[in-house]
Structures are given as C-alpha cells and as structure tokens.
Write a protein that holds these residues in place. Structure first.
Motif, PDB file in Angstrom:
ATOM      1  N   ASP A 165      -3.761   0.175   7.370  1.00  0.00           N
ATOM      2  CA  ASP A 165      -4.066  -1.007   6.555  1.00  0.00           C
ATOM      3  C   ASP A 165      -3.388  -2.265   7.090  1.00  0.00           C
ATOM      4  OD1 ASP A 165      -5.750  -0.058   4.316  1.00  0.00           O
ATOM      5  OD2 ASP A 165      -4.058   1.279   3.974  1.00  0.00           O
TER       6      ASP A 165
ATOM      7  N   ASP B  14       1.118   4.506   1.112  1.00  0.00           N
ATOM      8  CA  ASP B  14       0.397   5.203   2.170  1.00  0.00           C
ATOM      9  C   ASP B  14       0.814   6.674   2.173  1.00  0.00           C
ATOM     10  OD1 ASP B  14      -1.377   4.712   4.637  1.00  0.00           O
ATOM     11  OD2 ASP B  14       0.308   5.847   5.458  1.00  0.00           O
TER      12      ASP B  14
ATOM     13  N   ASN C  63       0.852  -1.186   0.000  1.00  0.00           N
ATOM     14  CA  ASN C  63       0.000   0.000   0.000  1.00  0.00           C
ATOM     15  C   ASN C  63       0.890   1.238   0.000  1.00  0.00           C
ATOM     16  OD1 ASN C  63      -1.375   2.055   2.356  1.00  0.00           O
ATOM     17  ND2 ASN C  63      -2.579   1.597   0.524  1.00  0.00           N
TER      18      ASN C  63
ATOM     19  N   ASP D 298      -3.663   4.893  -0.772  1.00  0.00           N
ATOM     20  CA  ASP D 298      -4.632   5.703  -0.035  1.00  0.00           C
ATOM     21  C   ASP D 298      -3.933   6.939   0.510  1.00  0.00           C
ATOM     22  OD1 ASP D 298      -3.357   4.949   2.377  1.00  0.00           O
ATOM     23  OD2 ASP D 298      -4.731   3.288   2.680  1.00  0.00           O
ATOM     24  N   SER D 299      -4.728   7.914   0.925  1.00  0.00           N
ATOM     25  CA  SER D 299      -4.166   9.203   1.310  1.00  0.00           C
ATOM     26  C   SER D 299      -4.955   9.798   2.457  1.00  0.00           C
ATOM     27  CB  SER D 299      -4.192  10.167   0.122  1.00  0.00           C
ATOM     28  OG  SER D 299      -3.703  11.448   0.486  1.00  0.00           O
ATOM     29  N   GLN D 300      -4.259  10.537   3.289  1.00  0.00           N
ATOM     30  CA  GLN D 300      -4.931  11.334   4.307  1.00  0.00           C
ATOM     31  C   GLN D 300      -4.172  12.644   4.485  1.00  0.00           C
ATOM     32  OE1 GLN D 300      -4.777  10.037   8.446  1.00  0.00           O
ATOM     33  NE2 GLN D 300      -3.117   8.616   7.962  1.00  0.00           N
TER      34      GLN D 300
END
Length: 643
Positions: A409, A322, A320, A360-362
């Motif tokens: 994750d 990240d 992933n 995925d991203s934040q």
C-alpha cells in the motif's frame, strides 16, 4: 565482550546526540518570540492531575492519613520505556503534579454502598484460591462461603452515586473494606459478558483465576458496559477474594519463586492483625503503595512502552493494518477463522481516533526461511548468526526480508503497520501469544507478532485479541501490570518487591492479561491523547527549527504564529484535563508548521530521515544478547494460565 545493550546504547546515544545538537543550534538561532512553540526543543506541557482517594469501610484509625500519604509521590514525568533497555531516558515533555483529595466515607454512605453489594451478591462455590487459602497453616480464618458480585455493576453504581464532594469524572480510587460489618459476605467480583471473539471461550465464567478483587476504567461508550458519560474509577477491595492475580491467597510462603526475595503482596483485610502475615500497622502503607505503583504509575498517568510517534518521516494521517499470516496449521485458514478485522479496526480506531485506519491481509506459506527461523528461534539459535543477534530476533530478522514484498500500500497510506501471525500445527511450541518487537538498536517499534495453534485455541485464544493488544503496544500503550516510577527512575513489573502490582490487570483494559474484555480503558484513552499531544507538539517544534533556519523563514511567519496559538490552546486543554481537545489542537499546530515549511521550501522529513539513516548504519554494529522484555507470554506458572 561488549553486549547488545552497551553497543546499542552507544549507537542510540550518538544518533540522539547528533540530532539534538543540530536541532538545538537551530533553536538557539531563532528569536525567542513564541510563548508556546519551542523550536528545536521538547514540549513544555504540564497538568495538575486531580486524584481522589475514597476509603470506603476503612476508618481513619485503620488507615491513618499521614501514614498513607507517606507513600505518595508529588509528581511524575513519563519516559519512553523501550528506550530504557538501551540506557536512553527519553522524556516526553509532559510533567504531572498530583492534587490529592483524600476522604473517608461516612456511615450513611457506607450503609448504602454495602447494601448494594449485598443486593448484587449471588451465592457461589468457593474458588480454588479460597480453598487453597483455607488449607494453609498461617491463615487467620477459614472462608466458609462465597458470593459473586458483578464488577461492572459496582463500577456503574459508584459512577452514579459518588460520595458528596467526589467528582468521579476525575481519577478516583475507591479502597473498599466490607469485612467487620454485620452484613459482610465473603465475595469475589466477576465479569462474564465478553467471551473471546474467535473461540467463544468465556474466561470470566470458566476460570476461578478470573474471579477478582478490583475493577474499573470502563469508558462511556464501552459496547458491553458503557457508563454513559465519562468517569475515571478504579476500585480495590481487600475484603474480597483472596485471588490469583496477586497470589494474595498465599500467606504461608513469602518467597513464591524461591529466589530469596520476598514477593510483596497485600493479603485480605482480616490478615492485617498481630502475629499474622502482615501487621495491622502495615495497612496504610500498603494501600499507599497500591495507589502509587498501580493506580498512578500503571493506570492514571503512565509512561508509553514505545514512542507514540510512529516510525515514519512525518506523523502519519492514514495507517494500514497490514496483516500477514503464515498458514502452517493443516486444514485451517487461520486468517479467516481467527482474525476479526472489524473488531480489530473498531477498537484501534477508538484509540487513534484522528488517524484513518484500514486493514488488509494476505496468507504466506510456512515454509523455507519462515519455518527454519521459527524452529531455530524455539531453540534459541540464530538463523542469521553473522548478525550477532540472539535466536529470539529470528522473527524480526526473517520478516525484515518479507516487508518489501508484503507491504503493498505504499503511496496509498502514510504507514503500513506490519503484523505477522504464525498458525502452527498441533504439538508445535509457540514462543508467546504475541509480542511487539523493537529494532534492537534504540527501542523503536518495528513489527507485531502473534501466534496460534490448536493448543492456543484450546486455552481460549484466537488471533484477534492478541493483535489488538500487540498493536496497542506498537502505538505506545503499556500493560497495567508493569511500568515506570519517575521518582526513583525504576522500571518494574509484578515480581519480588512489586509482586502486588498484578492488581493493575484487574482493569477494563485491552492491555491487561485478565482476558475479560477487549476494549481500551478510559485510562488508556487519556494517556494516548496525552502522549499524542506531546508527540505532535514535539514534531511541530522540530520542524519549526528547520523552518527558522531557512533563508526564506519569513514566508512562514503567519503559519508559525498560528501554530504557536494552537499549542497554547493545547496546553490550556491539557491543564483543564480535556485530553482529546489537547490532542486535536497539537495535531492542528503541527499541520500549520507543515504549511509554513512548504512556504519556506523546507522538506518536512529531512531531520527524521537523517536520524533513521544513522540508526540503520548503527544497526550493523549490534551484538545482541539482551533478552527481550516485552513478550506477552502464556507462562504455565503465571496467573493468565491458571484454571
């Protein structure tokens, strides 16, 4: 006072010594019944690497074969370059022997090729570098006109029209010299069809510093310039330019940085005459140096920057990406505006094609420790002085505290690759475009960092291409302008006696600084597959030693035998230059050993976990004052920042 380097090296050496002794004893206890599996030991992988060299416009009296060959190495053994910072020389178990095939193109072929260059040439203004060349005192001639020639078109023509007997599916260098013919045109090469995906800035169009004298490495399926089938071509033309990337326009000043050491570079072909910047007799040796220190060491058969095996207990199947963005640019959502997840995944999937990659991203606030540690890092002041780490390590130390919170994750994927980007306000200095950090103990990769600001965007960059580049480092890829020479044991970059190796950036590689493309080159693909072949082989060897040391090893007999056969196929595929097949067979061999370990009741991650625990314990002893060496800077004095 002991430095970070000496303490880290001692700690790393202790860890590696304990591990190697335990594995060696396990391997010695095993019956020697496997011709390919080497329980507890390194891989034993060998390749006789074909290297074609074609002199195109150079005659044998200009470049005598014997003088040229004097510079060429016989063989090469890659090492993990990040370990060298800690005085650890970790080999991969790969050994290359070079098979040179040197030829001089005949007149008929030269007429065809230079006729094609003339057809492709488009009149253009002199570049800033050509103008600066003309303004010097010692230049042999003045450049009176200029032409642009599309570099991918030249590579494509060479792929489709090789000289008789030259197989461009194998590594091939074309050394081109147009100067001296009646149809000669002053020229530079261009690539103009890949603007930055985040900003739309087209470096190939806008900047004279991206007018080049070399190109190659395009893959069969490159989205913009794919060759249709696999070729391994790099051409280098000293009758083009002069150019910025190696500063070969400057024939007045031998020492560009004023440190008392000549910045060795290869000037235009016409400068190789008596009384000029370089004597005529130096040409053959200079082309030999380009072959060795650029084409071989930095393109065709490189050493990985970081270990190809990622810092996980077992080689991961799923990864992933990240992404975490510190949003500190008022009014701008940088994670949405300056990251293109689709492109990031597409390019990295091409290189790690046997892994399942997702993204995925934040967003994170650029406040508190994040802002404090960033500000202090720019002042080279540690925000955690009790650790003994330098200010530059602030990014690493501060984000160590964030990892547990940001990685969400766990259990879904085998490895979350941590990426931290900083979007900062106008007027805020950035330390670099990005960098891929290590653990400050033994050179193991840790986090990827990238930076964006209004000034960075004005310079043409978003975050996407920086992240592709830095993740490329994280998974083992080096720049095409710095690397390792295994004959001398020297790690070098484009400065002083190796200034000329900046020519390697003029390659269709995401790992270059040239900013003309966002793809990994064919050479990157080849080297990644080789590295991963060795990594899976070594993982199979390591785990096989544990299995054979188990009282129930007999239960794994069939699986170890199958792994041995698969490693035999991997070795054969590598020897036949079938790199993806070698990678796949080694991966399958490791999977067989894993199945055998389960049959024998051996935990597959015990050895790796033990090494990791010792490394973490050693980390507390580090006094870190060694400067970080793998920073992708936007140096205002470097070629990447030139207009």
């Amino acid at each position: 006072m002991r430095t970070r380097r000496t303490i880290a090296a001692a700690a790393a050496t202790a860890v590696l010594t304990v591990l190697s002794l335990s594995l060696a004893s396990a391997g010695q206890a095993a019956p020697a019944r496997y011709p390919h599996l080497n329980p507890g030991g390194q891989p034993r992988l060998a390749e006789k690497v074909p290297v074609n060299v074609v002199f195109l416009g150079y005659e044998p009296n200009q470049v005598p074969r014997a003088d040229y060959q004097t510079e060429l190495p016989r063989d090469y053994e890659p090492v993990v370059r990040s370990r060298l910072l800690y005085d650890v020389r970790e080999k991969l178990g790969l050994h290359y022997t070079y098979d040179y095939r040197i030829s001089y193109a005949d007149r008929r072929y030269e007429d065809r090729f230079f006729g094609e260059l003339k057809r492709l040439a488009r009149p253009a203004p002199l570049t800033a570098l050509q103008t600066e060349y003309n303004a010097q005192r010692r230049n042999v001639l003045d450049i009176t006109s200029n032409h642009h020639i599309d570099a991918p078109s030249v590579e494509r023509w060479l792929a489709k029209n090789p000289p008789a007997g030259v197989d461009t599916r194998r590594n091939t260098v074309f050394f081109i010299n147009w100067y001296g013919r009646s149809d000669f045109r002053f020229h530079v090469y261009t690539k103009t069809n890949e603007p930055d995906p985040d900003t739309g800035y087209n470096f190939g169009v806008e900047r004279d510093s991206r007018k080049i004298i070399a190109w190659g490495g395009t893959t069969a399926k490159d989205e913009e310039d794919g060759l249709g089938s696999t070729h391994r071509i790099w051409f280098h033309d000293l009758s083009a330019g002069p150019e910025s990337w190696t500063s070969n326009w400057n024939v007045d000043n031998p020492d560009l940085d004023g440190n008392g050491i000549e910045d060795y570079r290869m000037p235009p072909t016409w400068e190789y005459v008596a009384g000029s910047y370089r004597p005529a007799g130096a040409l053959a040796g200079d082309l030999g140096r380009i072959t060795r220190y650029v084409a071989l060491n930095l393109l065709f058969t490189t050493s990985p920057l970081y270990p190809a095996e990622l810092p996980t207990a077992e080689p991961p199947r799923s990864i992933n990406l990240d992404s975490n963005v510190y949003e500190g640019w008022p009014g701008v959502d940088a994670s949405k505006r300056y990251v293109k997840p689709g492109l990031l995944l597409a390019e990295l999937r091409e290189l790690r094609w046997r892994n399942r990659l997702d993204y995925d991203s934040q967003d994170l606030p650029f406040t508190g420790d994040a802002r404090r540690c960033y500000t202090l890092a720019m002042e080279d002041v540690s925000c955690y002085p009790e650790t003994g780490y330098p200010g530059f390590a602030n990014f690493y130390l501060q984000n160590q505290k964030e990892v547990a919170r940001t990685q969400d994750d766990q259990g879904r994927v085998d490895y979350e690759l941590p990426m931290f980007s900083y979007a900062v306000p106008a007027g805020t200095d950035v330390p670099a475009l990005g960098f891929a950090d290590d653990n400050y103990v033994d050179g193991t990769q840790t986090y990827v960092f990238a930076f964006v600001s209004p000034e960075v965007v004005e310079a043409g960059y978003g975050l996407t291409t920086t992240l592709i580049h830095e993740v490329g480092h994280h998974i083992g890829m080096s720049h095409p302008h710095d690397g390792y020479d295994s004959t001398t044991g020297l790690d070098y970059g484009p400065e002083d006696g190796f200034y000329f190796v900046g020519a390697g950036d003029q390659t269709n590689s995401m790992m270059s600084y040239i900013d003309l493309n966002w793809d990994f080159s064919q050479f990157d693909h080849d080297n990644s597959d080789r590295f991963l072949t060795a990594a899976y082989n070594e993982a199979a060897n390591r785990l096989a030693a544990e299995v054979l040391g188990s009282p129930r090893s007999h239960r794994a007999r069939d699986e170890l035998a199958a792994a041995d056969r698969l490693l035999g196929r991997a070795k054969a595929a590598l020897a036949a230059h079938q790199y993806p097949a070698a990678h796949a067979y080694a991966d399958q061999a490791y999977a067989e050993v894993v199945r055998g370990a389960r049959q024998a009741g051996v935990p597959t991650d015990r050895v790796a976990a033990e090494m990791s625990a010792q490394a973490r314990a050693a980390r507390t002893a580090v006094e870190a004052d060694q400067p970080h060496e793998f920073i992708d800077s936007l140096d205002p004095d470097g070629p990447r920042s030139q207009p």
